[in-house]
Motif scaffolding. Structure first.
Motif, PDB file in Angstrom:
ATOM      1  N   ARG A  11      24.837  35.438  40.990  1.00 33.33           N
ATOM      2  CA  ARG A  11      25.353  35.922  39.851  1.00 33.33           C
ATOM      3  C   ARG A  11      26.147  34.687  39.533  1.00 33.33           C
ATOM      4  O   ARG A  11      27.493  34.768  40.173  1.00 33.33           O
ATOM      5  CB  ARG A  11      25.812  37.342  39.736  1.00 33.33           C
ATOM      6  N   GLY A  12      26.177  34.128  38.462  1.00 31.34           N
ATOM      7  CA  GLY A  12      26.894  32.804  38.351  1.00 31.34           C
ATOM      8  C   GLY A  12      27.412  32.011  39.394  1.00 31.34           C
ATOM      9  O   GLY A  12      26.510  31.560  40.121  1.00 31.34           O
ATOM     10  N   ARG A  13      28.669  32.041  39.814  1.00 27.05           N
ATOM     11  CA  ARG A  13      29.152  31.400  40.935  1.00 27.05           C
ATOM     12  C   ARG A  13      29.043  31.962  42.345  1.00 27.05           C
ATOM     13  O   ARG A  13      29.698  31.561  43.243  1.00 27.05           O
ATOM     14  CB  ARG A  13      30.601  30.888  40.554  1.00 27.05           C
ATOM     15  N   LEU A  14      28.601  33.049  42.576  1.00 28.76           N
ATOM     16  CA  LEU A  14      28.296  33.751  43.547  1.00 28.76           C
ATOM     17  C   LEU A  14      26.988  33.798  44.086  1.00 28.76           C
ATOM     18  O   LEU A  14      26.078  34.331  43.095  1.00 28.76           O
ATOM     19  CB  LEU A  14      29.211  35.098  43.569  1.00 28.76           C
ATOM     20  N   HIS A  15      26.866  33.709  45.373  1.00 27.40           N
ATOM     21  CA  HIS A  15      25.417  33.674  45.821  1.00 27.40           C
ATOM     22  C   HIS A  15      25.625  34.795  47.063  1.00 27.40           C
ATOM     23  O   HIS A  15      26.693  34.625  48.177  1.00 27.40           O
ATOM     24  CB  HIS A  15      24.892  32.385  46.394  1.00 27.40           C
ATOM     25  N   VAL A  16      24.558  35.714  47.431  1.00 27.31           N
ATOM     26  CA  VAL A  16      24.819  36.692  48.456  1.00 27.31           C
ATOM     27  C   VAL A  16      23.548  36.538  49.035  1.00 27.31           C
ATOM     28  O   VAL A  16      22.470  36.865  48.366  1.00 27.31           O
ATOM     29  CB  VAL A  16      25.361  38.376  48.070  1.00 27.31           C
ATOM     30  N   GLU A  17      23.297  36.747  50.412  1.00 28.58           N
ATOM     31  CA  GLU A  17      22.294  36.555  51.100  1.00 28.58           C
ATOM     32  C   GLU A  17      22.522  37.600  52.328  1.00 28.58           C
ATOM     33  O   GLU A  17      23.530  37.672  52.985  1.00 28.58           O
ATOM     34  CB  GLU A  17      22.035  35.488  51.907  1.00 28.58           C
ATOM     35  N   ILE A  18      21.318  38.474  52.471  1.00 29.74           N
ATOM     36  CA  ILE A  18      21.398  39.568  53.334  1.00 29.74           C
ATOM     37  C   ILE A  18      20.401  39.260  54.619  1.00 29.74           C
ATOM     38  O   ILE A  18      19.198  39.104  54.119  1.00 29.74           O
ATOM     39  CB  ILE A  18      21.426  41.028  52.985  1.00 29.74           C
ATOM     40  N   ARG A  19      20.737  39.402  55.935  1.00 27.49           N
ATOM     41  CA  ARG A  19      19.829  39.627  56.984  1.00 27.49           C
ATOM     42  C   ARG A  19      20.237  40.523  57.803  1.00 27.49           C
ATOM     43  O   ARG A  19      21.512  41.023  57.865  1.00 27.49           O
ATOM     44  CB  ARG A  19      19.676  38.152  57.672  1.00 27.49           C
ATOM     45  N   HIS A  20      19.303  41.164  58.565  1.00 28.09           N
ATOM     46  CA  HIS A  20      19.344  42.191  59.491  1.00 28.09           C
ATOM     47  C   HIS A  20      19.500  41.847  60.956  1.00 28.09           C
ATOM     48  O   HIS A  20      18.698  40.691  61.386  1.00 28.09           O
ATOM     49  CB  HIS A  20      18.434  43.332  59.603  1.00 28.09           C
TER      50      HIS A  20
END
Length: 122
Positions: A11-20
């Motif tokens: 979103r805009g200038r933010l990136h979020v990645e999720i792993r388990h």
């Protein structure tokens, strides 16, 4: 057991990645976390807890900026995770991000690790 990336969003200038990783969710946050982008991280962290991952490891190493809105998101996630029997572990904070925690005293309520590996081992 690392199941690879299970989610990724920007979103805009933010990136979020999720792993388990076993019973933990590793949430990597990169870019700028501020009032324009904070909802993305809030939704991601709450989703992890809702999915049964109450132990959250937040990889802050690629995070370039965070304001008080970002801090409030992490404090809220901490309360939700602890209510579910887990917690929030912060890893790899850059000095500019660590400074927000130092100024506010919030470092006292989080477990802070030098790296994601250290957080997962702890």
């Amino acid at each position: 057991m690392d199941r690879g990336t299970v989610g990724s969003a920007s979103r805009g200038r933010l990136h979020v990645e999720i792993r388990h990783h076993g019973a933990s969710a590793v949430v990597t946050v990169s870019g700028e976390l501020d009032h324009h982008t904070a909802d993305l991280l809030r939704e991601s962290l709450e989703g992890c807890v809702d999915d049964g991952y109450a132990r959250l490891v937040v990889d802050c190493s690629p995070l370039e900026f965070m304001d008080s809105t970002g801090l409030n998101v992490l404090l809220g996630a901490r309360l939700k995770a602890e209510a579910a029997g887990g917690g929030v572990h912060l890893a790899g904070m850059q000095p500019v991000v660590a400074r927000v925690f130092e100024i506010t005293g919030a470092e006292a309520v989080f477990t802070v690790h030098d790296s994601v590996d250290a957080a997962l081992a702890g």
